[in-house]
Design a protein around this motif. Structure first.
Motif, PDB file in Angstrom:
ATOM      1  N   GLU A  75       0.823  -1.190   0.000  1.00 29.18           N
ATOM      2  CA  GLU A  75       0.000   0.000   0.000  1.00 29.18           C
ATOM      3  C   GLU A  75       0.862   1.247   0.000  1.00 29.18           C
ATOM      4  O   GLU A  75       1.908   1.329   0.655  1.00 29.18           O
ATOM      5  N   GLY A  76       0.450   2.237  -0.787  1.00 29.08           N
ATOM      6  CA  GLY A  76       1.153   3.512  -0.838  1.00 29.08           C
ATOM      7  C   GLY A  76       2.325   3.553  -1.795  1.00 29.08           C
ATOM      8  O   GLY A  76       2.961   4.579  -1.947  1.00 29.08           O
ATOM      9  N   SER A  80       4.368   2.266 -10.717  1.00 27.07           N
ATOM     10  CA  SER A  80       5.441   1.753 -11.566  1.00 27.07           C
ATOM     11  C   SER A  80       6.489   0.970 -10.780  1.00 27.07           C
ATOM     12  O   SER A  80       7.414   0.433 -11.360  1.00 27.07           O
ATOM     13  N   THR A  81       6.365   0.880  -9.467  1.00 28.43           N
ATOM     14  CA  THR A  81       7.355   0.166  -8.647  1.00 28.43           C
ATOM     15  C   THR A  81       7.221  -1.319  -8.838  1.00 28.43           C
ATOM     16  O   THR A  81       6.160  -1.878  -8.819  1.00 28.43           O
TER      17      THR A  81
END
Length: 81
Positions: A75-76, A80-81
């Protein structure tokens, strides 16, 4: 191979170039079409131009997934990570 006049038509009011039958377009077979466009005004003045119409790719093949995948996203985190 069919002629561009058979595939495309022009709306006389708006000038929009339309496709008569989208199934006739296949980018893998022919990615670019050329068509002569001729226009006449109310005073019978005429102009012509050559249109280059590029067919964009469409994913017409469903993806095939082999195996299974598990992906988790914290979450958060940036997408694109």
């Amino acid at each position: 191979m069919c002629c561009s006049q058979e595939i495309f038509m022009v709306n006389a009011t708006s000038g929009a170039v339309l496709v008569r039958n989208g199934s006739l377009l296949d980018r893998e077979m022919r990615p670019v079409y050329y068509a002569n466009l001729q226009a006449k005004d109310g005073g019978n003045m005429m102009g012509t131009t050559l249109l280059e119409i590029t067919v964009l790719d469409k994913n017409d093949n469903e993806p095939i997934i082999i195996g299974s995948y598990f992906i988790s996203v914290e979450e958060g985190k940036n997408v694109s990570t």
